[in-house]
Design a protein around this motif. Structure first.
Motif, PDB file in Angstrom:
ATOM      1  N   ALA A  27      -6.644  12.001  -1.821  1.00 38.08           N
ATOM      2  CA  ALA A  27      -7.476  11.238  -0.941  1.00 38.08           C
ATOM      3  C   ALA A  27      -6.579  10.539   0.105  1.00 38.08           C
ATOM      4  CB  ALA A  27      -8.135   9.954  -1.737  1.00 38.08           C
ATOM      5  N   MET A  28      -5.294  10.539  -0.370  1.00 44.60           N
ATOM      6  CA  MET A  28      -4.434   9.926   0.620  1.00 44.60           C
ATOM      7  C   MET A  28      -4.122  11.057   1.536  1.00 44.60           C
ATOM      8  SD  MET A  28      -0.873   8.025   0.049  1.00 44.60           S
ATOM      9  CE  MET A  28       0.315   7.596   1.472  1.00 44.60           C
ATOM     10  N   GLN A  29      -3.874  12.274   1.241  1.00 44.69           N
ATOM     11  CA  GLN A  29      -3.360  13.387   2.099  1.00 44.69           C
ATOM     12  C   GLN A  29      -4.746  13.560   3.226  1.00 44.69           C
ATOM     13  OE1 GLN A  29      -1.851  17.009   0.472  1.00 44.69           O
ATOM     14  NE2 GLN A  29      -0.155  15.986  -0.240  1.00 44.69           N
ATOM     15  N   GLN A  30      -5.766  13.549   2.568  1.00 45.92           N
ATOM     16  CA  GLN A  30      -7.140  13.579   3.619  1.00 45.92           C
ATOM     17  C   GLN A  30      -7.148  12.460   4.695  1.00 45.92           C
ATOM     18  OE1 GLN A  30     -10.643  13.097   1.647  1.00 45.92           O
ATOM     19  NE2 GLN A  30     -11.802  14.350   3.127  1.00 45.92           N
ATOM     20  N   LEU A  31      -6.752  11.196   4.076  1.00 41.62           N
ATOM     21  CA  LEU A  31      -6.937  10.122   5.053  1.00 41.62           C
ATOM     22  C   LEU A  31      -5.908  10.477   6.152  1.00 41.62           C
ATOM     23  CD1 LEU A  31      -7.840   6.978   5.696  1.00 41.62           C
ATOM     24  CD2 LEU A  31      -5.610   6.591   4.474  1.00 41.62           C
ATOM     25  N   ILE A  32      -4.690  10.575   5.687  1.00 43.23           N
ATOM     26  CA  ILE A  32      -3.730  10.941   6.728  1.00 43.23           C
ATOM     27  C   ILE A  32      -3.869  11.929   7.675  1.00 43.23           C
ATOM     28  CG2 ILE A  32      -1.249  11.559   7.109  1.00 43.23           C
ATOM     29  CD1 ILE A  32      -0.524   9.919   4.417  1.00 43.23           C
ATOM     30  N   ARG A  33      -4.298  13.005   7.197  1.00 46.01           N
ATOM     31  CA  ARG A  33      -4.586  14.291   7.757  1.00 46.01           C
ATOM     32  C   ARG A  33      -5.842  14.196   8.821  1.00 46.01           C
ATOM     33  NH1 ARG A  33      -4.864  17.777   4.022  1.00 46.01           N
ATOM     34  NH2 ARG A  33      -7.164  17.765   4.005  1.00 46.01           N
ATOM     35  N   ASP A  34      -6.978  13.405   8.238  1.00 48.54           N
ATOM     36  CA  ASP A  34      -8.145  13.384   8.998  1.00 48.54           C
ATOM     37  C   ASP A  34      -8.186  12.243   9.917  1.00 48.54           C
ATOM     38  OD1 ASP A  34      -8.786  15.712   7.594  1.00 48.54           O
ATOM     39  OD2 ASP A  34     -10.336  14.760   6.533  1.00 48.54           O
ATOM     40  N   GLU A  35      -7.813  11.214   9.467  1.00 47.14           N
ATOM     41  CA  GLU A  35      -7.994   9.883  10.210  1.00 47.14           C
ATOM     42  C   GLU A  35      -6.780   9.320  11.045  1.00 47.14           C
ATOM     43  OE1 GLU A  35     -10.889   8.888  10.198  1.00 47.14           O
ATOM     44  OE2 GLU A  35     -11.569  10.064   8.544  1.00 47.14           O
ATOM     45  N   LEU A  36      -5.517   9.730  10.726  1.00 44.13           N
ATOM     46  CA  LEU A  36      -4.336   9.210  11.236  1.00 44.13           C
ATOM     47  C   LEU A  36      -3.896  10.339  12.409  1.00 44.13           C
ATOM     48  CD1 LEU A  36      -2.729   7.179   8.408  1.00 44.13           C
ATOM     49  CD2 LEU A  36      -4.497   6.758   9.836  1.00 44.13           C
TER      50      LEU A  36
END
Lengths: 355, 353
Positions: A27-36
């Protein structure tokens, strides 16, 4: 513990940030990749490395850090993302340094709407792009409800120094005091948004990156620019008092020359606050040798961020500065009726009064 | 002509009257601050001494009330208050201390916000701190009657409202008091009217001038007081007619009278004064935080050398206090006069006396 719900912890949804986003997992990797990463400028192949490896031009560098917290997170004229970039690049600019690189650390409170985070990060990226600075390192943590206030952001910045680094301790008697525009716009805009005051005036934060203004000022004034200070928390009053005590000078300013938007003055009057003690996020004060002041003022006025620039006073010999009863009394202001008084260092929290 | 020029002209008129030595008390804290902020003393002859009176509502709030308010906060209520009250230190610390320890303190701009708070948190007790003189009370009264008519169950008010004329009567009747003239509060007077001061020149021979809050307003008031003293004909001069009428605002007073009854209340510095404040009427007793919470008897506080009580009565200047500017500053205030933005000590500290 899987499946057990802590009563205070909402499960992550696609609508809000959950503790799972900070767990280091998918979930964190997705957040960093997609949102940040996707919206931040300057990302390089090192983006997911443990540390950024940077090329720096020769010479001295300036380095600073600042942490940001504001309520509400979004307000007329900007959001915490803008502040996080502008605050740090402006601190670099006040030493005459061209901002190059930023790191961004975010502590996000569980439950922050994902859309809010997206807007904040987009603004952060936009502000960095506009300030011509690259975000080269970052970190994200998620904490439980009540352990943060929506989002806290820390940014650190590196910039390259020019030949001359103005200093808060370098003002001299005789220096003229210049500001680049109206005082108190940010603080009043945030206060109105926070307290939901029914004010119809169009009041917006002045949040802005100041290096593009500082550059032509330095070109015009050179070493005649003794001090630059951005006027954030505590506003003009805090900035002038810091300069006076660090430089060992008195400062005398004239309220009739200090630019204040009438609506900002009006709101301050109602709430019992002083526009000189309210925060700005795109304003600076410069202490300039008298023979350089006209050229610097002209350079400021030619820039959009300095259109309302003004000379508001001068530095005096500290020994002749009148002493107030309790305050240090180094900074004095001439009032609208031509009398003078101490311009005090603001004390603590700004609290609206009874009547 | 500029404002500065108008002010100079009035200052010249005042000086030309060759005023004898006199002490003028500005009753209202907002006047104290305007006088400091605009450096008005610099425009007046040395024979005129301006001293602050008991007109800052935070400053005259008694320790017994500060103690009760913090107790209520510590019992889990959400406190809705004007900002000035947050940092005042009472026997059990300040609301700011209580907030740091976890209680909820909300700063309001309008008392009506406390009703929104009560609706937002139906499972919590919300207590509005009602502080202030005649100016503030009508808005509190409207809030209370609104809470009653909408049947809010989790809302109450801790009222410590005070009345200006009874306090003035006590001050000028005190044989130790050396007040030659009174600069009367502009905002309070919009409610109570100019007539409310008639007893002062009539029974005590002391001139009164009601003034607004700009530098010109204040100088007009001082000019009137000087002329009254020089001519020996004391009266009530309304120098703020654009806001104040002889009868005041009867509608606002009726609103207050429907909710509050005149009562004996405790003042810092002046003690318990008969008929000098307001208490909720019996029909609103269910909204009275004083009875709704189980309050321990007030504890005493040692304020060391603080002389706020004397300052409030005009018997001492802020600078007479041994703690002023050293142990007591706006950053770490001991007495309430240093806390409130309207306090006389805060004004003297900020603007240099």
């Amino acid at each position: 513990m899987a499946g057990k719900r802590h009563p205070m912890h909402h499960q992550p949804t696609d609508q809000t940030i959950g503790l799972g986003h900070g767990s280091g997992g998918a979930a964190m990797q997705q957040l960093i990749r997609d949102e940040l990463l996707s919206v931040l400028p300057g990302q390089n192949p090192d983006a997911l490395e443990d540390a950024a490896v940077l090329d720096l031009p020769p010479g001295r560098i300036a380095f600073t850090t600042d942490s940001f917290t504001v309520q509400p997170l979004e307000f007329p004229g900007g959001n915490i993302g803008h502040l996080a970039v502008h605050g740090t690049v402006n601190d670099l600019a006040m030493r005459g340094a061209r901002p190059l690189y930023l790191s961004v650390g975010m502590i996000i409170e569980e439950g922050l709407p994902l859309d809010t985070l997206r807007r904040i990060v987009a603004s952060l990226g936009e502000a960095a792009h506009d300030a011509d600075v690259s975000i080269v390192a970052g970190d994200t943590k998620v904490v439980g409800r009540g352990q943060a206030d929506g989002i806290f952001i820390n940014t650190s910045g590196i910039g390259t120094c020019g030949p001359h680094a103005p200093s808060v301790a370098a003002a001299r008697p005789g220096d003229l005091v210049l500001v680049n525009g109206t005082m108190g716009d940010h603080g009043v805009a945030v206060m109105i948004a926070r307290e939901d005051l029914q004010v119809t005036a169009d009041l917006r934060s002045d949040t802005a990156a100041l290096y593009s203004l500082v550059e032509p000022m330095l070109a015009a004034g050179g070493e005649g620019i003794h001090t630059l200070r951005d006027l954030t928390r505590g506003g003009l009053a805090a900035g002038l008092n810091e300069i006076a005590s660090s430089s060992g000078v008195g400062i005398s300013v004239d309220s009739r020359a200090i630019p204040v938007r009438p609506e900002v003055g009006g709101v301050c009057e109602i709430l019992g606050l002083s526009p000189y003690a309210v925060a700005n996020e795109g304003k600076l004060v410069a202490m300039v040798a008298p023979d350089a002041a006209d050229a610097v003022l002209e350079a400021m006025r030619e820039h959009p961020l300095g259109a309302d620039a003004a000379i508001i006073g001068e530095a005096t010999d500290a020994r002749t500065a009148e002493r107030g009863a309790g305050a240090t009394g180094l900074v004095r202001v001439t009032t609208a009726i031509g009398t003078t008084r101490v311009l005090e260092l603001p004390a603590g929290e700004l609290l609206p009064r009874i009547c | 002509m500029s404002i500065a020029a108008h002010c100079r002209e009035l200052a010249d008129q005042i000086a030309a009257a060759d005023p004898p030595p006199m002490t003028i008390m500005e009753v209202c804290g907002t006047h104290s601050h305007a006088i400091g902020r605009y450096g008005i003393r610099q425009l007046l002859p040395e024979s005129i001494r301006l001293i602050s009176g008991p007109g800052c509502p935070v400053c005259v709030t008694a320790d017994s009330d500060l103690d009760a308010i913090v107790q209520i906060a510590q019992q889990g209520a959400i406190i809705a208050t004007f900002g000035d009250m947050v940092r005042v230190i009472g026997p059990r610390g300040s609301l700011a201390d209580a907030r740091a320890a976890g209680v909820e303190v909300r700063v309001m701009y309008s008392p009506m916000q406390s009703l929104d708070l009560a609706r937002e948190y139906p499972d919590r007790e919300v207590v509005l701190i009602g502080v202030g003189f005649e100016t503030t009370t009508p808005a509190i009264a409207v809030t209370v009657s609104d809470a009653a008519s909408t049947g809010l169950r989790n809302f109450s008010v801790y009222a410590c409202h005070k009345l200006v004329p009874p306090a003035l009567e006590v001050l000028i009747a005190d044989p130790d008091c050396r007040i030659d003239a009174l600069l009367c509060p502009g905002h309070v007077s919009t409610i109570i009217g100019a007539n409310a001061y008639e007893f002062i020149p009539r029974d005590h021979g002391i001139p009164c001038a009601i003034a607004g809050f700009t530098p010109l307003d204040i100088l007009l008031g001082v000019n009137s007081l000087v002329n009254q003293i020089v001519s020996g004909e004391p009266r009530v001069d309304n120098c703020y007619p654009r806001a104040v009428q002889a009868e005041g605002n009867p509608k606002a007073r009726a609103q207050v009278e429907s909710v509050f009854a005149v009562a004996d209340v405790d003042w810092r510095g002046l003690g318990m004064l008969p008929d000098s404040g307001l208490a909720l009427r019996a029909e609103y007793s269910h909204l009275d935080a004083r009875t709704r919470f189980d309050l321990a008897p007030p504890i005493e506080i040692d304020r060391g050398p603080c002389i706020c009580g004397e300052v409030l009565q005009g018997k001492a200047l802020p600078t007479d206090c041994p703690a002023f500017g050293s142990a007591c500053t706006p950053q770490s205030p001991i007495g309430p006069c240093m806390v409130s933005s309207e306090g006389s000590c805060a004004a003297a500290y900020r603007y240099g006396g």
